[in-house]
Motif scaffolding. Structure first.
Motif, mmCIF file in Angstrom:
data_model
loop_
_atom_site.group_PDB
_atom_site.id
_atom_site.type_symbol
_atom_site.label_atom_id
_atom_site.label_comp_id
_atom_site.label_asym_id
_atom_site.label_seq_id
_atom_site.Cartn_x
_atom_site.Cartn_y
_atom_site.Cartn_z
ATOM 1 N N GLY A 1 19.187 5.876 10.718
ATOM 2 C CA GLY A 1 19.081 4.525 10.182
ATOM 3 C C GLY A 1 17.660 4.035 9.984
ATOM 4 N N ASP A 2 16.680 4.908 10.227
ATOM 5 C CA ASP A 2 15.267 4.544 10.058
ATOM 6 C C ASP A 2 14.832 4.893 8.639
ATOM 7 O OD1 ASP A 2 12.566 4.067 10.177
ATOM 8 O OD2 ASP A 2 12.137 5.529 11.771
ATOM 9 N N LEU A 3 15.166 4.045 7.684
ATOM 10 C CA LEU A 3 14.884 4.357 6.276
ATOM 11 C C LEU A 3 13.384 4.342 5.984
ATOM 12 C CD1 LEU A 3 17.729 2.423 4.410
ATOM 13 C CD2 LEU A 3 17.688 4.800 5.210
ATOM 14 N N GLU A 4 12.652 3.437 6.628
ATOM 15 C CA GLU A 4 11.206 3.386 6.407
ATOM 16 C C GLU A 4 10.533 4.668 6.912
ATOM 17 O OE1 GLU A 4 7.357 0.590 7.658
ATOM 18 O OE2 GLU A 4 9.405 -0.181 7.875
ATOM 19 N N GLY A 5 10.929 5.113 8.112
ATOM 20 C CA GLY A 5 10.383 6.366 8.635
ATOM 21 C C GLY A 5 10.789 7.549 7.784
ATOM 22 N N ALA A 6 12.046 7.544 7.288
ATOM 23 C CA ALA A 6 12.516 8.626 6.430
ATOM 24 C C ALA A 6 11.710 8.690 5.140
ATOM 25 C CB ALA A 6 13.996 8.441 6.124
ATOM 26 N N GLU A 7 11.458 7.523 4.543
ATOM 27 C CA GLU A 7 10.669 7.503 3.310
ATOM 28 C C GLU A 7 9.277 8.082 3.545
ATOM 29 O OE1 GLU A 7 8.999 4.476 -0.172
ATOM 30 O OE2 GLU A 7 10.317 3.699 1.397
ATOM 31 N N LYS A 8 8.670 7.734 4.650
ATOM 32 C CA LYS A 8 7.337 8.242 4.964
ATOM 33 C C LYS A 8 7.349 9.769 5.069
ATOM 34 C CE LYS A 8 3.663 7.919 8.468
ATOM 35 N NZ LYS A 8 3.245 7.280 9.749
ATOM 36 N N GLN A 9 8.363 10.322 5.726
ATOM 37 C CA GLN A 9 8.431 11.770 5.899
ATOM 38 C C GLN A 9 8.805 12.489 4.598
ATOM 39 O OE1 GLN A 9 7.554 13.718 8.504
ATOM 40 N NE2 GLN A 9 6.784 11.860 9.487
ATOM 41 N N PHE A 10 9.682 11.892 3.790
ATOM 42 C CA PHE A 10 9.974 12.501 2.487
ATOM 43 C C PHE A 10 8.718 12.525 1.618
ATOM 44 C CE2 PHE A 10 14.696 11.373 2.934
ATOM 45 C CZ PHE A 10 15.079 12.702 3.092
ATOM 46 N N ARG A 11 7.920 11.459 1.661
ATOM 47 C CA ARG A 11 6.666 11.447 0.893
ATOM 48 C C ARG A 11 5.711 12.536 1.396
ATOM 49 N NH1 ARG A 11 5.776 7.302 -2.523
ATOM 50 N NH2 ARG A 11 7.050 5.412 -2.339
ATOM 51 N N ARG A 12 5.656 12.687 2.706
ATOM 52 C CA ARG A 12 4.820 13.743 3.287
ATOM 53 C C ARG A 12 5.280 15.112 2.795
ATOM 54 N NH1 ARG A 12 5.426 15.392 9.624
ATOM 55 N NH2 ARG A 12 4.075 17.235 9.637
ATOM 56 N N SER A 13 6.594 15.306 2.725
ATOM 57 C CA SER A 13 7.138 16.580 2.256
ATOM 58 C C SER A 13 6.756 16.837 0.798
ATOM 59 C CB SER A 13 8.660 16.580 2.415
ATOM 60 O OG SER A 13 9.206 17.809 2.007
ATOM 61 N N VAL A 14 6.938 15.828 -0.051
ATOM 62 C CA VAL A 14 6.588 15.962 -1.468
ATOM 63 C C VAL A 14 5.101 16.264 -1.628
ATOM 64 C CG1 VAL A 14 6.385 14.688 -3.647
ATOM 65 C CG2 VAL A 14 8.484 14.516 -2.279
ATOM 66 N N ARG A 15 4.281 15.586 -0.842
ATOM 67 C CA ARG A 15 2.818 15.725 -0.952
ATOM 68 C C ARG A 15 2.331 17.110 -0.530
ATOM 69 N NH1 ARG A 15 1.853 11.994 2.249
ATOM 70 N NH2 ARG A 15 1.197 13.148 4.104
ATOM 71 N N THR A 16 2.979 17.711 0.452
ATOM 72 C CA THR A 16 2.459 18.953 1.034
ATOM 73 C C THR A 16 3.150 20.217 0.531
ATOM 74 O OG1 THR A 16 3.950 18.693 2.941
ATOM 75 C CG2 THR A 16 1.721 17.805 3.151
ATOM 76 N N ARG A 17 4.215 20.085 -0.236
ATOM 77 C CA ARG A 17 4.940 21.280 -0.678
ATOM 78 C C ARG A 17 4.299 21.897 -1.920
ATOM 79 N NH1 ARG A 17 9.684 19.527 -0.509
ATOM 80 N NH2 ARG A 17 10.376 20.635 1.361
ATOM 81 N N LYS A 18 4.330 23.219 -1.978
ATOM 82 C CA LYS A 18 3.923 23.953 -3.177
ATOM 83 C C LYS A 18 5.122 23.955 -4.127
ATOM 84 C CE LYS A 18 0.721 26.971 -0.671
ATOM 85 N NZ LYS A 18 0.414 28.381 -0.266
ATOM 86 N N ALA A 19 5.141 22.973 -5.013
ATOM 87 C CA ALA A 19 6.342 22.731 -5.819
ATOM 88 C C ALA A 19 6.667 23.888 -6.752
ATOM 89 C CB ALA A 19 6.165 21.447 -6.624
ATOM 90 N N ALA A 20 5.675 24.599 -7.241
ATOM 91 C CA ALA A 20 5.932 25.702 -8.167
ATOM 92 C C ALA A 20 6.599 26.883 -7.476
ATOM 93 C CB ALA A 20 4.623 26.157 -8.820
ATOM 94 N N THR A 21 6.421 27.005 -6.167
ATOM 95 C CA THR A 21 7.007 28.107 -5.403
ATOM 96 C C THR A 21 8.336 27.716 -4.784
ATOM 97 O OG1 THR A 21 4.796 28.933 -4.889
ATOM 98 C CG2 THR A 21 6.601 29.730 -3.513
ATOM 99 N N PHE A 22 8.426 26.479 -4.310
ATOM 100 C CA PHE A 22 9.632 26.002 -3.625
ATOM 101 C C PHE A 22 10.268 24.878 -4.441
ATOM 102 C CE2 PHE A 22 6.512 27.437 -0.422
ATOM 103 C CZ PHE A 22 7.201 28.558 0.034
ATOM 104 N N THR A 23 10.587 25.207 -5.688
ATOM 105 C CA THR A 23 10.993 24.196 -6.661
ATOM 106 C C THR A 23 12.315 23.546 -6.295
ATOM 107 O OG1 THR A 23 9.894 25.570 -8.318
ATOM 108 C CG2 THR A 23 11.261 23.770 -9.124
#
Length: 364
Positions: free
Chosen positions: A263-285
């Motif tokens: 139920g922590d949507l604010e914390g979830a958003e922060k972690q999803f943003r961290r995931s998007v920012r740090t992932r190599k999107a071309a490899t783990f599309t």
């Protein structure tokens, strides 16, 4: 039925067009999630090996070739999704690797290595089916992978596959079974003998299972341990190639899912943003697209619909060339969330919904 006979039967069913249709329509079985006791694991590791062995000698070269194929096929899955190339995984497992398993091994180390390779391929076939929404067949391959891991006495591999079964149970809404499987995945040498990176992977899914069972305090402690385990991973570690995909981005994605379910949507958003920012999107599309989809969902649930629409457009961009049941479900959920806004004539919602509808039509 012994493990090699089970592989032959499953491989034949998957290769035959008519039987594959029946196999793919097989239902997921909660009853099949019961784990055998300690005696079964010990018995599997002690099974006789050479009664029906062929004269073909199987050595380090064959084992290295199998491992190279696993790495290649795993990268296709990570980039393009489980709907691409699963037949190649199954075909290689049921033909080349099956012949190796019936051969005469040059030593016990190679035998164990080849059984572990078969377990990894069965896991990959199951994981790809899971990603593509074929849950019955996914369960059969993952269960077969556990048997191969047991016969090779490979505790960390058994933990890796039990973790996948727990992940599937979480997604399908079976919390008690998910926790049972996740707890088993970190039991004994499955966790103790795993590399730090794999320990973190096992731990984060264990935390998600604790969340869906309502054990918040245990989940928070497990999340922190998973963070510590990943922080302990070093470039020089001896770790299996199967964990190549798991790093900061994957940990953040799974942590976000756990926080969302708490139920922590604010914390979830922060972690999803961290995931998007740090992932190599071309490899783990594939996972990048799913993460963007989940990020849009938590933004919308917080009332930030315009921001969610921008994120969802990025998700649809990332889905180009990906075949995955999980990405399709993201789009289905996206349209469901947009429905009330579309009805009110919100332009951004209408434009995005139209694009989402076209995506689903082309993904059939």
């Amino acid at each position: 039925m012994d493990t090699l006979a089970a592989l032959a039967e499953l491989g034949r069913a998957d290769a035959d067009v008519d039987r594959r249709h029946l196999l793919e329509s097989a239902t997921y079985s909660v009853a099949s999630l019961a784990l055998p006791g300690l005696a079964w694991w010990q018995k599997q590791a002690e099974l006789p090996r050479s009664a029906d062995a062929t004269p073909r000698r199987v050595g380090r070269g064959e084992l290295d070739a199998a491992r190279e194929m696993i790495q290649l096929l795993s990268r296709v899955d990570q980039r393009r999704g489980g709907g691409h190339g699963r037949s190649a995984v199954v075909g290689y497992l049921a033909t080349d690797v099956a012949r190796y398993l019936h051969g005469t091994f040059v030593n016990e180390s190679v035998r164990r290595g080849m059984y572990s390779a078969a377990g990894e391929l069965a896991y990959l076939a199951g994981w790809m089916a899971f990603d593509n929404g074929q849950h019955g067949i996914a369960q059969r391959y993952l269960t077969l992978g556990v048997k191969f891991a047991a016969e090779s006495s490979d505790g960390p591999l058994a933990g890796h596959i039990l973790r996948a079964l727990a992940h599937q149970a979480v997604d399908l809404g079976h919390p008690r079974q998910a926790r049972h499987l996740a707890t088993a995945s970190v039991d004994g040498d499955r966790y103790a003998h795993a590399s730090p990176r794999e320990r973190s992977l096992l731990g984060i899914v264990h935390a998600r299972a604790q969340v869906v069972c309502g054990d918040r305090a245990a989940a928070v402690a497990t999340l922190l341990r998973a963070e510590d385990d990943l922080a302990a991973a070093c470039p020089g570690d001896e770790e299996p190639a199967r964990v190549f995909f798991f790093g900061e981005a994957s940990l953040a994605h799974q942590t976000a899912c756990a926080l969302r379910d708490l139920g922590d949507l604010e914390g979830a958003e922060k972690q999803f943003r961290r995931s998007v920012r740090t992932r190599k999107a071309a490899t783990f599309t594939r996972t990048h697209a799913v993460t963007l989809g989940y990020l849009g969902d938590v933004q919308a649930r917080q009332g930030n619909v315009e921001e969610a629409c921008v994120t969802w457009h990025r998700a649809l961009d990332a889905m180009e060339g990906v075949r995955s049941g999980r990405t399709r479900q993201v789009v289905v959920d996206m349209r469901r969330t947009l429905s009330p806004y579309r009805g009110r004539g919100v332009r951004l919602a209408q434009e995005l919904d139209g694009r989402a509808a076209l995506h689903l039509a082309s993904a059939q």
